[in-house]
Motif scaffolding. Structure first.
Motif, PDB file in Angstrom:
ATOM      1  N   ARG A  28     -83.937 -11.058  36.716  1.00 47.54           N
ATOM      2  CA  ARG A  28     -84.542 -12.238  37.341  1.00 47.54           C
ATOM      3  C   ARG A  28     -83.684 -12.745  38.500  1.00 47.54           C
ATOM      4  O   ARG A  28     -84.211 -13.188  39.526  1.00 47.54           O
ATOM      5  CB  ARG A  28     -84.722 -13.350  36.309  1.00 47.54           C
ATOM      6  CG  ARG A  28     -85.837 -13.091  35.313  1.00 47.54           C
ATOM      7  CD  ARG A  28     -86.230 -14.383  34.600  1.00 47.54           C
ATOM      8  NE  ARG A  28     -85.098 -14.998  33.924  1.00 47.54           N
ATOM      9  CZ  ARG A  28     -84.736 -14.725  32.679  1.00 47.54           C
ATOM     10  NH1 ARG A  28     -85.428 -13.823  31.971  1.00 47.54           N
ATOM     11  NH2 ARG A  28     -83.702 -15.322  32.118  1.00 47.54           N
ATOM     12  N   LEU A  29     -82.345 -12.673  38.334  1.00 52.15           N
ATOM     13  CA  LEU A  29     -81.449 -13.076  39.421  1.00 52.15           C
ATOM     14  C   LEU A  29     -81.705 -12.242  40.665  1.00 52.15           C
ATOM     15  O   LEU A  29     -81.816 -12.773  41.784  1.00 52.15           O
ATOM     16  CB  LEU A  29     -79.993 -12.940  38.969  1.00 52.15           C
ATOM     17  CG  LEU A  29     -78.921 -13.093  40.051  1.00 52.15           C
ATOM     18  CD1 LEU A  29     -78.940 -14.511  40.630  1.00 52.15           C
ATOM     19  CD2 LEU A  29     -77.536 -12.753  39.498  1.00 52.15           C
ATOM     20  N   VAL A  39     -77.953 -24.404  41.374  1.00 53.11           N
ATOM     21  CA  VAL A  39     -79.355 -24.823  41.309  1.00 53.11           C
ATOM     22  C   VAL A  39     -80.152 -24.001  40.304  1.00 53.11           C
ATOM     23  O   VAL A  39     -81.303 -24.342  40.006  1.00 53.11           O
ATOM     24  CB  VAL A  39     -80.014 -24.725  42.694  1.00 53.11           C
ATOM     25  CG1 VAL A  39     -79.361 -25.706  43.659  1.00 53.11           C
ATOM     26  CG2 VAL A  39     -79.950 -23.302  43.232  1.00 53.11           C
ATOM     27  N   ALA A  40     -79.559 -22.926  39.789  1.00 55.30           N
ATOM     28  CA  ALA A  40     -80.255 -22.090  38.802  1.00 55.30           C
ATOM     29  C   ALA A  40     -79.219 -21.335  37.998  1.00 55.30           C
ATOM     30  O   ALA A  40     -78.155 -20.961  38.520  1.00 55.30           O
ATOM     31  CB  ALA A  40     -81.223 -21.121  39.483  1.00 55.30           C
ATOM     32  N   ALA A  41     -79.512 -21.123  36.722  1.00 51.98           N
ATOM     33  CA  ALA A  41     -78.605 -20.380  35.842  1.00 51.98           C
ATOM     34  C   ALA A  41     -79.350 -19.212  35.220  1.00 51.98           C
ATOM     35  O   ALA A  41     -80.512 -19.341  34.807  1.00 51.98           O
ATOM     36  CB  ALA A  41     -78.058 -21.304  34.753  1.00 51.98           C
ATOM     37  N   VAL A  61     -76.267 -22.355  45.086  1.00 50.62           N
ATOM     38  CA  VAL A  61     -75.964 -21.033  44.549  1.00 50.62           C
ATOM     39  C   VAL A  61     -76.553 -20.877  43.144  1.00 50.62           C
ATOM     40  O   VAL A  61     -76.845 -21.864  42.468  1.00 50.62           O
ATOM     41  CB  VAL A  61     -74.441 -20.768  44.509  1.00 50.62           C
ATOM     42  CG1 VAL A  61     -73.862 -20.751  45.907  1.00 50.62           C
ATOM     43  CG2 VAL A  61     -73.748 -21.794  43.625  1.00 50.62           C
ATOM     44  N   ALA A  62     -76.704 -19.625  42.737  1.00 49.40           N
ATOM     45  CA  ALA A  62     -77.168 -19.302  41.391  1.00 49.40           C
ATOM     46  C   ALA A  62     -75.968 -18.949  40.519  1.00 49.40           C
ATOM     47  O   ALA A  62     -75.041 -18.270  40.975  1.00 49.40           O
ATOM     48  CB  ALA A  62     -78.149 -18.136  41.430  1.00 49.40           C
ATOM     49  N   SER A  63     -75.979 -19.392  39.280  1.00 48.88           N
ATOM     50  CA  SER A  63     -74.891 -19.130  38.329  1.00 48.88           C
ATOM     51  C   SER A  63     -75.332 -18.056  37.344  1.00 48.88           C
ATOM     52  O   SER A  63     -76.434 -18.135  36.784  1.00 48.88           O
ATOM     53  CB  SER A  63     -74.538 -20.416  37.572  1.00 48.88           C
ATOM     54  OG  SER A  63     -73.606 -20.158  36.536  1.00 48.88           O
ATOM     55  N   TYR A  64     -74.466 -17.062  37.154  1.00 48.90           N
ATOM     56  CA  TYR A  64     -74.789 -15.979  36.213  1.00 48.90           C
ATOM     57  C   TYR A  64     -73.709 -15.873  35.159  1.00 48.90           C
ATOM     58  O   TYR A  64     -72.511 -15.950  35.458  1.00 48.90           O
ATOM     59  CB  TYR A  64     -74.925 -14.634  36.933  1.00 48.90           C
ATOM     60  CG  TYR A  64     -75.253 -13.495  35.987  1.00 48.90           C
ATOM     61  CD1 TYR A  64     -76.535 -13.317  35.499  1.00 48.90           C
ATOM     62  CD2 TYR A  64     -74.255 -12.615  35.562  1.00 48.90           C
ATOM     63  CE1 TYR A  64     -76.832 -12.280  34.618  1.00 48.90           C
ATOM     64  CE2 TYR A  64     -74.540 -11.575  34.680  1.00 48.90           C
ATOM     65  CZ  TYR A  64     -75.833 -11.420  34.209  1.00 48.90           C
ATOM     66  OH  TYR A  64     -76.117 -10.412  33.332  1.00 48.90           O
ATOM     67  N   LEU A  83     -83.088 -13.459  44.313  1.00 49.56           N
ATOM     68  CA  LEU A  83     -82.290 -13.261  45.525  1.00 49.56           C
ATOM     69  C   LEU A  83     -83.112 -12.576  46.611  1.00 49.56           C
ATOM     70  O   LEU A  83     -83.049 -12.941  47.789  1.00 49.56           O
ATOM     71  CB  LEU A  83     -81.047 -12.427  45.201  1.00 49.56           C
ATOM     72  CG  LEU A  83     -79.924 -13.132  44.432  1.00 49.56           C
ATOM     73  CD1 LEU A  83     -78.829 -12.139  44.057  1.00 49.56           C
ATOM     74  CD2 LEU A  83     -79.337 -14.290  45.248  1.00 49.56           C
ATOM     75  N   VAL A  84     -83.886 -11.570  46.234  1.00 49.06           N
ATOM     76  CA  VAL A  84     -84.731 -10.881  47.212  1.00 49.06           C
ATOM     77  C   VAL A  84     -85.807 -11.825  47.751  1.00 49.06           C
ATOM     78  O   VAL A  84     -86.104 -11.832  48.956  1.00 49.06           O
ATOM     79  CB  VAL A  84     -85.370  -9.632  46.568  1.00 49.06           C
ATOM     80  CG1 VAL A  84     -86.404  -9.013  47.506  1.00 49.06           C
ATOM     81  CG2 VAL A  84     -84.296  -8.611  46.216  1.00 49.06           C
ATOM     82  N   ARG A  85     -86.380 -12.636  46.871  1.00 49.16           N
ATOM     83  CA  ARG A  85     -87.415 -13.589  47.285  1.00 49.16           C
ATOM     84  C   ARG A  85     -86.835 -14.728  48.094  1.00 49.16           C
ATOM     85  O   ARG A  85     -87.538 -15.354  48.904  1.00 49.16           O
ATOM     86  CB  ARG A  85     -88.142 -14.102  46.049  1.00 49.16           C
ATOM     87  CG  ARG A  85     -89.352 -14.963  46.348  1.00 49.16           C
ATOM     88  CD  ARG A  85     -90.201 -15.239  45.124  1.00 49.16           C
ATOM     89  NE  ARG A  85     -89.368 -15.738  44.041  1.00 49.16           N
ATOM     90  CZ  ARG A  85     -89.384 -15.251  42.812  1.00 49.16           C
ATOM     91  NH1 ARG A  85     -90.170 -14.236  42.518  1.00 49.16           N
ATOM     92  NH2 ARG A  85     -88.624 -15.784  41.865  1.00 49.16           N
TER      93      ARG A  85
END
Length: 438
Positions: A85-86, A63-65, A26-29, A90-92
């Protein structure tokens, strides 16, 4: 298969089978609106730590912040590079480094969105691929279900309400301070010491002298030049110019009056101006006298654009034909055109009593009388590319005053791009004006 809302699930085994894996990437925001005290990013750093804990507790791996520090989510037009960028990743489906992303973890919904547009963008990006998750400290949420979207909308409504209430509280707090005569917050005003109540001996003397000279008819630019030559700087280090001098000498604080949001404050019971708790520099009649020397377009009650004006006087009408129609055609260092407006200024020769000059790049100037003549030729030449004025319009042009001619010009002309002249060239080149017709 219908998937129930995931809020409140205790462990990773509660995740539906189409989400289940050993570890979900998951990505962390993280986002915080203000970081003005410590300026060390501790707020977003703490959010990222909470996101790491939340992900670990629910069988996920960050895996990404993505971070937006000091970025509001409720203000229109506010850029949020981390959020953008998030959404792109997500779209990519993967980060710029190629790591796949299967969801997002965040401490609260209002960190991601506080406007309907951002909610729609986030959910569209998150659900652009199947099997995505959204995770907060309460647990998993299914972004594909109707109930998941409804909960997001409820979170948005709560955030909007909170923003509105907080804004009202701040406005009321500022108004209460202002009505009590408390000085403005922020940088100290020019003319007073750091306590904002005691007069600064040197600066206050300059302000008082400038008000007297302006009332006597002296130009503000001349006062600004004198301050510049004396090495005077503003309270934030800037050098004086005509606009800043105008703001200083027309501010109600110079006579002890208190303003708020560009308006002079009045005592509700008496209707008299609110008097501040600081030492005034001049008497109210002197402040009123200096304000009367300015047109509404030049008079400021406080710093910033869009300020309400004190009088209903009309702005002086332009005195030259091409005023407002000329744009700078000089090229910047990056290859783009300046396109700044050319304004009329006093010339230095008998042939050109006034010139049109660009104040943005200061690289383009043209003789005022010749530019007006060139503009008139363009309008009346009847060339295929130009306008076809009727005989009645031509008659109005020949017999009309300047205002009439400018109105006719504005009806057919958007602007004229002025090419920089060639130094030393004596002949007048009418092709320097390139019109853009309506």
């Amino acid at each position: 298969m219908t998937v129930d809302l995931m809020v409140g699930r205790e462990n990773v085994n509660d995740v539906p089978t189409h989400w289940r894996s050993e570890l979900l990437d998951v990505a962390s925001y993280a986002r915080i609106s203000e970081d003005v005290r410590q300026r060390d990013g501790h707020g977003v750093r703490h959010q990222l730590r909470i996101n790491e804990r939340t992900a670990h507790e629910h069988g996920c791996r960050v895996v990404a912040a993505y971070v937006d520090n000091g970025r509001s989510a409720s203000k229109e037009g506010m850029a949020r590079p981390g959020f953008d960028r998030l959404l792109e990743d997500l779209v990519r489906g993967r980060t710029a480094e190629g790591q796949e992303v299967h969801g997002v973890v965040c401490v609260a919904d209002d960190r991601l969105y506080r406007r309907p547009e951002d909610l729609a963008r986030f959910f569209a990006a998150l659900t652009s691929r199947p099997g995505r998750v959204y995770l907060d400290p309460s647990g998993f949420r299914d972004p594909y279900t109707h109930e998941g979207l409804l909960q997001a909308v409820r979170s948005l409504e709560a955030a909007v309400t909170e923003t509105r209430l907080r804004s009202d509280r701040v406005l009321n707090w500022h108004w209460a301070r202002a009505i009590e005569g408390v000085p403005h917050s922020g940088p100290r005003p020019f003319g007073w010491r750091e306590d904002r109540t005691t007069r600064h001996p040197q600066e206050a003397a300059l302000v008082e002298q400038a008000i007297d000279e302006r009332v006597a008819g002296k130009a503000v630019r001349a006062i600004a030049r004198e301050w510049f030559d004396l090495g005077v700087t503003g309270t934030r280090g800037g050098r004086p110019n005509g606009q800043t001098v105008t703001q200083v000498i027309t501010a109600p604080r110079v006579c002890g009056y208190r303003s708020s949001r560009g308006r002079l404050l009045l005592v509700p019971e008496t209707g008299e101006p609110v008097t501040g708790s600081w030492e005034p520099i001049v008497a109210p009649d002197r402040w009123q006298a200096v304000c009367a020397t300015f047109s509404p377009g030049s008079l400021y009650l406080h710093r910033g654009s869009g300020t309400p004006r004190r009088t209903d006087e009309r702005r002086p009408a332009p005195r030259h034909l091409a005023t407002g129609f000329l744009r700078c055609g000089a090229q910047r260092t990056d290859g783009t055109l300046c396109h700044g407006p050319l304004s009329a200024q006093k010339g230095r020769s008998r042939r050109s009593l006034y010139v049109y000059s660009c104040r943005s790049c200061q690289r383009c100037s043209i003789s005022g009388p010749l530019a007006d003549e060139a503009l008139e030729r363009l309008l009346l030449s009847g060339s295929p590319a130009g306008p076809r004025l009727t005989e009645d319009t031509r008659g109005r042009w020949k017999s009309g005053e300047l205002a009439e001619r400018r109105q006719i010009a504005g009806s057919v002309l958007v602007h004229c791009a002025v090419q920089p002249g060639v130094k030393g060239k004596q002949e007048w080149d009418f092709s320097r004006l390139a019109p853009v017709w309506r």
